[in-house]
Write a protein that holds these residues in place. Structure first.
Motif, PDB file in Angstrom:
ATOM      1  N   PHE A 193      33.518  44.860  26.971  1.00 18.26           N
ATOM      2  CA  PHE A 193      33.284  43.453  26.641  1.00 18.26           C
ATOM      3  C   PHE A 193      34.593  42.672  26.612  1.00 18.26           C
ATOM      4  CE2 PHE A 193      31.683  39.905  23.904  1.00 18.26           C
ATOM      5  CZ  PHE A 193      30.744  39.446  24.825  1.00 18.26           C
ATOM      6  N   ALA A 194      35.664  43.301  26.145  1.00 19.20           N
ATOM      7  CA  ALA A 194      36.979  42.651  26.216  1.00 19.20           C
ATOM      8  C   ALA A 194      37.337  42.352  27.665  1.00 19.20           C
ATOM      9  CB  ALA A 194      38.044  43.543  25.577  1.00 19.20           C
ATOM     10  N   GLY A 195      37.029  43.305  28.559  1.00 18.30           N
ATOM     11  CA  GLY A 195      37.290  43.105  29.977  1.00 18.30           C
ATOM     12  C   GLY A 195      36.482  41.961  30.559  1.00 18.30           C
ATOM     13  N   MET A 196      35.240  41.820  30.104  1.00 21.90           N
ATOM     14  CA  MET A 196      34.409  40.705  30.582  1.00 21.90           C
ATOM     15  C   MET A 196      35.001  39.362  30.163  1.00 21.90           C
ATOM     16  SD  MET A 196      30.537  42.058  29.902  1.00 21.90           S
ATOM     17  CE  MET A 196      29.820  43.370  30.921  1.00 21.90           C
ATOM     18  N   LEU A 197      35.466  39.283  28.913  1.00 23.09           N
ATOM     19  CA  LEU A 197      36.064  38.041  28.432  1.00 23.09           C
ATOM     20  C   LEU A 197      37.356  37.734  29.191  1.00 23.09           C
ATOM     21  CD1 LEU A 197      35.500  38.591  24.602  1.00 23.09           C
ATOM     22  CD2 LEU A 197      34.242  37.028  26.093  1.00 23.09           C
ATOM     23  N   ALA A 198      38.150  38.776  29.447  1.00 19.62           N
ATOM     24  CA  ALA A 198      39.392  38.574  30.205  1.00 19.62           C
ATOM     25  C   ALA A 198      39.097  38.141  31.636  1.00 19.62           C
ATOM     26  CB  ALA A 198      40.219  39.860  30.194  1.00 19.62           C
ATOM     27  N   ARG A 199      38.021  38.671  32.208  1.00 20.38           N
ATOM     28  CA  ARG A 199      37.664  38.292  33.582  1.00 20.38           C
ATOM     29  C   ARG A 199      37.264  36.820  33.652  1.00 20.38           C
ATOM     30  NH1 ARG A 199      33.319  38.768  37.492  1.00 20.38           N
ATOM     31  NH2 ARG A 199      34.217  39.391  39.493  1.00 20.38           N
ATOM     32  N   VAL A 200      36.517  36.348  32.649  1.00 21.53           N
ATOM     33  CA  VAL A 200      36.162  34.921  32.602  1.00 21.53           C
ATOM     34  C   VAL A 200      37.430  34.074  32.557  1.00 21.53           C
ATOM     35  CG1 VAL A 200      35.074  33.114  31.210  1.00 21.53           C
ATOM     36  CG2 VAL A 200      33.909  35.308  31.526  1.00 21.53           C
ATOM     37  N   ALA A 201      38.449  34.566  31.848  1.00 29.56           N
ATOM     38  CA  ALA A 201      39.716  33.834  31.724  1.00 29.56           C
ATOM     39  C   ALA A 201      40.617  34.001  32.942  1.00 29.56           C
ATOM     40  CB  ALA A 201      40.455  34.295  30.472  1.00 29.56           C
ATOM     41  N   GLY A 202      40.231  34.878  33.881  1.00 31.24           N
ATOM     42  CA  GLY A 202      41.088  35.153  35.027  1.00 31.24           C
ATOM     43  C   GLY A 202      42.316  35.945  34.643  1.00 31.24           C
ATOM     44  N   ALA A 203      42.179  36.765  33.582  1.00 32.99           N
ATOM     45  CA  ALA A 203      43.347  37.480  33.052  1.00 32.99           C
ATOM     46  C   ALA A 203      43.120  38.980  32.979  1.00 32.99           C
ATOM     47  CB  ALA A 203      43.676  36.932  31.669  1.00 32.99           C
ATOM     48  N   SER A 204      42.286  39.514  33.857  1.00 32.38           N
ATOM     49  CA  SER A 204      41.964  40.945  33.793  1.00 32.38           C
ATOM     50  C   SER A 204      43.202  41.828  33.890  1.00 32.38           C
ATOM     51  CB  SER A 204      40.987  41.304  34.912  1.00 32.38           C
ATOM     52  OG  SER A 204      39.742  40.659  34.725  1.00 32.38           O
ATOM     53  N   LEU A 221      31.737  48.955  37.287  1.00 27.66           N
ATOM     54  CA  LEU A 221      32.024  47.935  36.279  1.00 27.66           C
ATOM     55  C   LEU A 221      33.456  48.061  35.773  1.00 27.66           C
ATOM     56  CD1 LEU A 221      31.093  45.625  34.461  1.00 27.66           C
ATOM     57  CD2 LEU A 221      30.247  47.331  32.840  1.00 27.66           C
ATOM     58  N   ILE A 222      33.876  49.279  35.504  1.00 26.49           N
ATOM     59  CA  ILE A 222      35.247  49.504  35.033  1.00 26.49           C
ATOM     60  C   ILE A 222      36.266  49.093  36.097  1.00 26.49           C
ATOM     61  CG2 ILE A 222      36.881  51.399  34.577  1.00 26.49           C
ATOM     62  CD1 ILE A 222      34.708  52.593  32.764  1.00 26.49           C
ATOM     63  N   TYR A 223      35.949  49.387  37.358  1.00 21.61           N
ATOM     64  CA  TYR A 223      36.832  48.983  38.461  1.00 21.61           C
ATOM     65  C   TYR A 223      36.898  47.458  38.568  1.00 21.61           C
ATOM     66  CZ  TYR A 223      38.584  48.277  43.202  1.00 21.61           C
ATOM     67  OH  TYR A 223      39.311  47.862  44.281  1.00 21.61           O
ATOM     68  N   LEU A 224      35.721  46.801  38.459  1.00 28.52           N
ATOM     69  CA  LEU A 224      35.658  45.351  38.576  1.00 28.52           C
ATOM     70  C   LEU A 224      36.456  44.673  37.457  1.00 28.52           C
ATOM     71  CD1 LEU A 224      34.305  42.878  40.001  1.00 28.52           C
ATOM     72  CD2 LEU A 224      32.458  43.098  38.348  1.00 28.52           C
ATOM     73  N   LEU A 225      36.366  45.246  36.258  1.00 32.53           N
ATOM     74  CA  LEU A 225      37.035  44.648  35.107  1.00 32.53           C
ATOM     75  C   LEU A 225      38.498  45.070  35.000  1.00 32.53           C
ATOM     76  CD1 LEU A 225      34.230  45.074  32.416  1.00 32.53           C
ATOM     77  CD2 LEU A 225      34.792  43.025  33.725  1.00 32.53           C
ATOM     78  N   LYS A 226      38.917  45.972  35.882  1.00 36.30           N
ATOM     79  CA  LYS A 226      40.308  46.449  35.922  1.00 36.30           C
ATOM     80  C   LYS A 226      40.729  47.084  34.593  1.00 36.30           C
ATOM     81  CE  LYS A 226      41.945  43.148  39.442  1.00 36.30           C
ATOM     82  NZ  LYS A 226      40.619  42.593  39.777  1.00 36.30           N
ATOM     83  N   LEU A 227      39.804  47.842  33.991  1.00 38.16           N
ATOM     84  CA  LEU A 227      40.118  48.508  32.732  1.00 38.16           C
ATOM     85  C   LEU A 227      41.061  49.673  32.968  1.00 38.16           C
ATOM     86  CD1 LEU A 227      36.692  48.561  30.858  1.00 38.16           C
ATOM     87  CD2 LEU A 227      38.359  46.708  31.072  1.00 38.16           C
ATOM     88  N   LYS A 228      41.923  49.920  31.991  1.00 39.27           N
ATOM     89  CA  LYS A 228      42.899  51.001  32.108  1.00 39.27           C
ATOM     90  C   LYS A 228      42.773  51.924  30.914  1.00 39.27           C
ATOM     91  CE  LYS A 228      46.106  47.804  34.386  1.00 39.27           C
ATOM     92  NZ  LYS A 228      47.390  47.078  34.243  1.00 39.27           N
ATOM     93  N   ALA A 229      42.983  53.221  31.155  1.00 36.71           N
ATOM     94  CA  ALA A 229      42.894  54.209  30.065  1.00 36.71           C
ATOM     95  C   ALA A 229      44.074  54.067  29.121  1.00 36.71           C
ATOM     96  CB  ALA A 229      42.864  55.607  30.656  1.00 36.71           C
TER      97      ALA A 229
END
Length: 341
Positions: A188-199, A333-341
């Protein structure tokens, strides 16, 4: 379908008559003596389906998985479905450590359940461990709840749009605290960052449980926290924290949804239980029946209301298909949101 809406006789995907047939077939392979023991239990509607049961919780005490596992154990006892229940907490890495230990120790144990859910699905997709959810067998999906976005009471961030603006301006220095990497909080943090263009600049700090997320907010180590409502409720009620939005599509517990407030993001969390791959099918059927009995008991119904969980029952082939789809979607989804371990 939720347990409360199921007729008692139709609640199980396997009727008692069909169960007896299945049990007889299994007896030929497993040995008549052992099968007769299970059959004796199954014939008495109110008799324990298991004299003892271990619930393995792949998280530290106090968080959502721990609450779910212990609530289920209490309901199993109260319903008479089992005689005794023990709990084993194995925390770390979004449940993947607990998953691996469960498979190692209890893969063929007919008296052990593993608490699981969307957090584990995401953690497996992000971390790519050797042991995955393909190594366990689904029993039932139990509940769902939503992610609450919270800030310290005196934070200048008042709304989800304020948060998006802050992320757009300086995501690297806007610490968001939540649960395990790859879990639903992180998503969900990634989704919010994506809306902001800050993934690419998302500064997400994982924590072992909701208590640590609250501490990070109160001490100023994080600007924003994301966790389940039950883990923030006390501090929201006493005024130390302020909820600015929830990940549902509609208001939840008097909190307006993030989507309602003009930010295009929503996400639901789910929790359920699994068993070992080597547990015989007839025993998986009994474990399902025990869980079904527990989730229709008054104690369970009161617990889910108190914790503000939604009943989200699913079992059998439907749950297997749901889990396959959820697992298949987690990686992209993880790839799209650019989440990192």
């Amino acid at each position: 379908m939720r347990p409360s809406s199921l007729p008692a006789a139709a609640a199980l995907p396997l009727s008692r008559r069909r169960f007896g047939t299945w049990l007889a077939a299994s007896a030929a392979a497993a040995g008549a003596g052992q099968a007769a023991l299970w059959a004796g239990n199954a014939r008495a509607a109110d008799a324990p389906l298991s004299s003892k049961l271990r619930i393995v919780i792949p998280a530290n005490e106090g968080g959502g998985w721990d609450q779910t596992g212990r609530a289920l154990g209490a309901a199993l006892l109260a319903s008479g479905a089992v005689g005794t229940v023990t709990y084993e907490n194995i925390g770390g890495k979004g449940g993947t450590i607990g998953l691996a230990k469960y498979v190692e120790k209890y893969d063929a144990d007919p008296e052990a359940l593993l608490v699981s859910g969307m957090v584990m699905v995401g953690a497996v997709a992000l971390q790519k461990p050797a042991v995955t959810l393909a190594h366990v067998s689904p029993v039932a999906r139990l509940t769902s709840d939503y992610e609450v976005v919270a800030v310290k009471a005196d934070s200048p961030i008042k709304t989800p749009k304020d948060l998006v603006a802050q992320l757009r301006a300086d995501a690297a220095n806007t610490v968001i605290a939540g649960g395990s990497a790859g879990g639903v909080d992180h998503m969900f943090a990634g989704m919010l960052a994506r809306v902001a263009g800050a993934s690419a600049s998302l500064n997400y700090q994982p924590h072992p449980g909701g208590a640590q997320v609250v501490e990070a907010l109160e001490t100023g180590k994080a600007a924003v926290g994301i966790s389940g409502y039950s883990e923030f409720a006390e501090n929201i009620a006493n005024g130390k924290l302020r909820a600015i939005g929830v990940s549902s599509k509609h208001p939840f517990q008097g909190i307006a949804s993030v989507r309602q407030q003009g930010v295009d993001a929503d996400l639901a969390n789910w929790r359920g239980v699994m068993t070992g791959k080597k547990v015989p099918p007839y025993r998986r059927g009994q474990l399902l029946e025990a869980v079904q009995r527990a989730t229709t008991h008054d104690l369970w119904q009161k617990t889910i209301k108190r914790n503000n969980w939604d009943p989200y029952w699913m079992a059998g082939k439907d749950f297997e298909s749901f889990l396959e789809l959820d697992t298949a979607m987690a990686g992209p989804l993880i790839y799209l949101l650019k989440l990192k371990a």
